[in-house]
Every structure is written in structure tokens, then in C-alpha cells.
Write an enzyme that holds these catalytic residues in place. Structure first.
Site: not given
Lengths: 355, 355
Positions: B73, B127
């Protein structure tokens, strides 16, 4: 609402009548109309209305002039309107703060036609909200001649004890500065919160003055009232602010108070954020000493700040004196003891009537 | 988006391809689909998908197993999508943090069929948001067997330098209590803000440890990151809170860190509000030392906290190593130098390939 002659002649009935006219701050037109209608026709008084503040004065050519003042507004209704009376106690919004006091001023105005002093009366609006709207504050700035007097009695609740003068109050912000850094590399920054340690140490070490002025014992205080600082949980903060409140005795004016605060925090960044003056008790003046005698001889210093300081800014010493219990002000169960209305009424009448 | 064999064989093309699949946190399905589609057909790997996290592993019966991990991400788009390349620099969201690193893990997974160690790969989601959603964190708690390894390389941006282990981070709240009073009668109260003075004094006097672990120099820190207290401008405050952040070297676990914080603030009310473990660099292990050698021999301690600590909780030493510049993470002008992608690729390949 018309205040009849019978009501105007009875401090208890007048307290009840004023309390039963709703007058939450900003809504004082009706009560001010009633006060104006009661006083304007009276031959011994001149009146002037400014907004919802009414000033009434005798013009008898006496040597001295004494002011009686009370605000007309209340805090918001809290399921305590209108009044109800049970035995010797009248319950309801405004009974303590301060329509029982305002009623005494109105009663004196309406009934004492030949006073010992010239008398002035101020019935004013917007005391319970921001100071900028306060009717007495506005008048002190724009029409000070209407407030001229040698001595003033503010009929705020004191439970029948003369509370003389008031301490001033000043707020100052002490700002500590540093340098931001990531807290994983804290040595690259300078922690502004840590730098507040000596500021708090000085407050801990501070010895507040106790000062006697005209026989009144004032007790000062210098205290942090707010502290804040911080950017994020992983950032060394670059700013910390400590807000202190200095309560100062009436032997100091605002300039002296500011100098003192700056001296205490010498070496730090200090900004004065708010200030209201102290008020000298003025009990060295005969017209004040006579009032204390009429009220039973007892008195004490007023430590909290009140509108008496508005008079102080005009050079007029002032005391607080009213039948309400100050601890009940702004409470849902606000009330006043009827015998205390009557004893305060007796003291005021004895004071202002010719011997 | 299909990642062709040609793209999978070129770390630079693969970085660009991954960056050009939008994958702001919570939107990792498409990129995880692409990674899964690339790896699932490969005979030397087994794959398992858990949500939008993909685990791939070789099962070659080697003595040691090494994990390569990267998140899929990015932070939100900030007018920096898709990539553009100018000369030796690729600009755009994710180029530094951390798709250039993730691309290297994917490139090794796709192209190294006969590695020296058994290899595991973790491509995980979420994350950049709250830790509870972090795919690696969730897997460490629910499927730790999928993360089993002797050594882990997290391909977070380090600008090509091995940054070993990480310091732990703990937040604690020190609460000072007092007693409210009106500030006009401050001696009737007890000022909680003033009581913070010795807490800040201890922070000022604190000497942070500098600790060497496996040749890595860690530098601790204990800092106030927030302070607040205060009720109103005329009230002596009855509560003041100081939030401190302790960054601790990997020779201390969370229990030791907590004991230290409580010792520093002995006599005060302390509550641990947040904690994340440290991670030992593990450079005393041969498979780690070999990696440092492959990466050029230089290394330093990682002072900030990263997901390597997720491996630490499983007893796996871990290092950070990636081509991006960590100072560009989350910046609008995020970029990566193509030569650095290539040099990091060389180091990784040299490390995992049979001699």
C-alpha cells in the site's frame, strides 16, 4: 409589569416582583422598562436611560454622593423560574444573584426622598456575559459622568457582610520554545516542554503576599491555570505554553501587577493576555466608614473580582453588600433568606437617611 | 494489470509497474491480485493468500530460511500518480516508500529459482494506517508459521544502507493530581500543574543511554511529547498530564523498558499507554553477516521504529534495506534513483544466489 407603590415600598415584595420578570442577559428591556416607569415620575430623581441601563440621581446639593448599583440580568433559566416562597426562604432564579440586592437599591431610590448624601442608582444589563457587553463597563467608558460618586455600594450577594474593594486579576502566557525533531532522534531537537520546568519551579517557590489595605486583609495568588504543549506522539515539541493567573491586592494597579509578573518570570517570554483592575476598599473615607457602621461594623476584603472594579477605574472606592449567599449564585437551587433581605434593607436605610 | 515475464525480470520496470497500480491503503486487491498471478504459476514457490497479503515460499530443504518483505500500500495520492521518469530518476507515489523495495522482493521471488537459503516472501497490505490493520501484524498474530525464518530483510527505504534492528517505542502518561479551588482563593486548592515541575526536572536531568548491540550504536531518548492541564482561567487545576515517549535500544524488551520508565518516575502515577517492541539487529548470525557483506559491508542502527519489530516478536532478527530515500517517504515529490534500485538488486541477488 407595573411595579405598584405598595410593591416599591416593600423590599421583599419588590425582590419577588423583579425575579418574576424574566431577564436573562440580552433580554433586559422589560425589566428596565419597569424600573424606568417606577422611577421616572418621582420628583426627587432625574433619570437617564442608555440602552437597557437606567441611571437615576438625586440633585440635592449634598457634599457627598453615594452610588447604589445592581445588574438587572440573570444567567439562563434552569427550571427555577418564577419564584416560590416557602416560609422564610424565597427560591428562584435571581433571588441571590442579584435581584434581592437590586431590589434594595430600587426600594431606596423609590422611597428615600431626603437622603443624607446625594444618591445615584445604576440598574444595568449584561453583567452575566462577556465584559464588553456589560452595561456598567460600557457606561464607565462612554458616560463616566453618570457614574460620578464619592463611594459606591454594589449590591452583589455577600450574605449581608460588607466585602470591601476587590483584588485585581491578570492572566499572562509564558511561552517556552524549542526545536522539533523526530523523537527517535530526540537529540536533534530541543524540548520546549522540558523547558517549562523552571517556570513551574518558580511558581512552586512563589510566596504570595498578604496585604492589609484600610484594615482589609487581602491574600494574593500566582498560579498556573493552563499548560499545553505537544505536536504528535513521535515529535519533540517546539512550543509549550503556561498560562498563569495573578490575583493582586488593591495596593497594586495593573501596571504594578504586570511589572511583578514580568519580574517573577524574568528571562522568559511573557505576554499579558487579560487584565482587570483591583479596587481599593476606600474604608478610610468617612462615607464608607459610616456605611460599615450602619451594616453592623464588620467587614472583610473581597478576594474575588467583581464590578466594583468598574468604579475603581473611575477613582471611586466601592464595596460589595447584598443579602444573597454568593455560594448559591448560578445554582439551580438559588434562594434568598427573607430575614436577610430585611436586615440589609435596614442597614442601607439607616445609612442613607438623614439622622 | 498483468506483470509480464519481461517486467518481472527487470527491477526497474517492475518498480514502475507496481507504482502504476493504485494501491492506497484499503485498496490493495488489484495489486495483490497481480502479485499472486505472477507467483502462483511458478514451480519453485508455494503461495498462500490471506486477505490482501500474499505469502510465497520456496521449500528446498535448505538449512536456513530468509524472509524478504514489503508492503503493497501507499499513502493517499497527492498529485503524484502515475510515475514519470526523467533521466535516472523515477518520480511518483510509492517510488521510495516502498514499491522500489517491494519490487526487489518480487523480482527475487520470480527469478531466483535455486537460492542459497530457503526464501519466504511477504507482500502485505495496510502498513500506512493504524497498526491493527497492518497485514504483517495480523499475520504475526494469527498465522506466525507463515512468517517463520532465521533472518528477515524488510525492504523499507534506507537509501541502500543496511539499517539493523530498530529501537522500541513506549508512551507513558504521568498524571499529577491536585484539588480545585477558585483562583481568587488559591490556597484552598492544590495546583496539579505546579506538581509537574519535578517530572520535567527529571526529564531535564535524564541521561539517555547509548548502547552497542552487534556493532550497531543505538541512542535512546526519553522525552515529554505532550503536556496538558487546566480547567478554566479562574480555577486552580486538579489534574495535569505529561505524556512521555521512551525510545529504547534492542537490548531492552518492553518489560525492561516499562520497568525503566517506572523507575525514572518513581513516586508518580504512571500509566503505559502504548508500546511497540525493539528488534535486535541479529548481525551475529551468519546469514545476517553475509547479507551485510553482500550489501557492501556498511551498516548502522535503525533508530526509528519499523515493521522489522513484527519479526522480532517472532524471535526473528531483521534489517531494513531498500533503494528509496527515507526522507522522501510520504512527500509529494517522492522519487527513487534508478542506479540505486540496480545496486540494491545486485546486493540482494548476490546474497541469495548459490555461490
Amino acid at each position: 409589569m407595573v411595579l405598584s407603590e405598595a410593591v416599591l415600598a416593600d423590599p421583599v415584595a419588590l425582590t419577588r416582583a423583579l425575579c418574576d420578570i424574566p431577564s436573562v442577559s440580552w433580554n433586559e428591556a422589560e425589566i428596565c422598562d419597569a424600573v424606568e416607569a417606577a422611577l421616572k415620575p418621582l420628583g426627587h430623581l432625574t433619570t437617564e436611560r442608555v440602552g437597557n441601563t437606567l441611571i437615576a440621581r438625586t440633585e440635592l446639593g449634598r457634599d457627598k454622593r453615594v452610588m447604589l448599583a445592581g445588574h438587572l440580568d440573570t444567567v439562563p433559566v434552569n427550571d427555577n423560574f418564577p419564584t416560590r416562597t416557602e416560609g422564610d426562604v424565597m427560591w428562584g432564579l435571581g433571588t441571590s444573584d442579584m435581584k434581592s440586592g437590586t431590589a434594595l437599591a430600587l426600594w431606596i431610590a423609590a422611597t428615600v426622598t431626603d437622603p443624607k448624601f446625594d444618591l445615584s442608582f445604576a440598574f444595568y444589563d449584561c453583567e452575566e456575559i462577556e465584559a464588553e457587553h456589560n452595561g456598567l463597563n460600557k457606561l464607565a467608558k462612554t458616560r463616566p459622568e453618570l457614574l460620578a460618586a464619592d463611594f459606591a455600594i454594589l449590591l452583589e450577594p455577600t450574605y449581608g457582610l460588607v466585602e470591601a474593594g476587590c483584588q485585581g486579576t491578570m492572566r499572562a502566557r509564558v511561552t517556552l520554545r524549542g526545536k522539533r525533531a523526530h523523537s527517535a532522534r530526540s537529540w536533534k531537537g530541543e524540548n520546549a516542554i522540558h523547558r517549562a520546568a523552571p517556570v513551574l519551579e518558580r511558581l512552586n517557590a512563589y510566596e504570595a503576599r498578604e496585604v492589609e489595605v484600610n484594615g482589609c486583609a487581602y491574600h494574593e495568588g500566582l498560579n498556573a491555570v493552563f499548560i499545553d504543549g505537544g505536536v504528535a506522539g513521535n515529535v519533540i515539541p517546539d512550543e509549550c505554553r503556561v498560562e498563569v493567573n495573578y490575583r493582586f491586592a488593591p495596593d497594586r494597579d495593573e501596571a504594578a501587577a504586570e511589572a511583578h509578573v514580568r519580574e517573577v518570570f524574568d528571562g522568559f517570554e511573557v505576554e499579558i493576555t487579560d487584565s482587570a483592575p483591583s479596587c481599593r476598599p476606600g474604608l478610610d473615607r468617612p462615607e464608607a466608614a459610616e456605611f460599615v457602621a450602619a451594616a453592623g461594623g464588620e467587614f472583610r476584603a473581597k478576594l474575588g473580582w467583581t464590578d466594583v472594579a468598574r468604579f475603581a477605574t473611575l477613582g471611586i472606592p466601592a464595596v460589595n453588600f447584598g443579602p444573597g449567599d454568593p455560594n448559591l449564585a448560578h445554582k439551580q437551587d438559588e434562594r434568598v433568606e427573607i430575614p436577610r433581605i430585611l436586615s440589609c434593607a435596614d442597614a442601607l436605610r439607616a445609612y442613607v437617611e438623614a439622622p
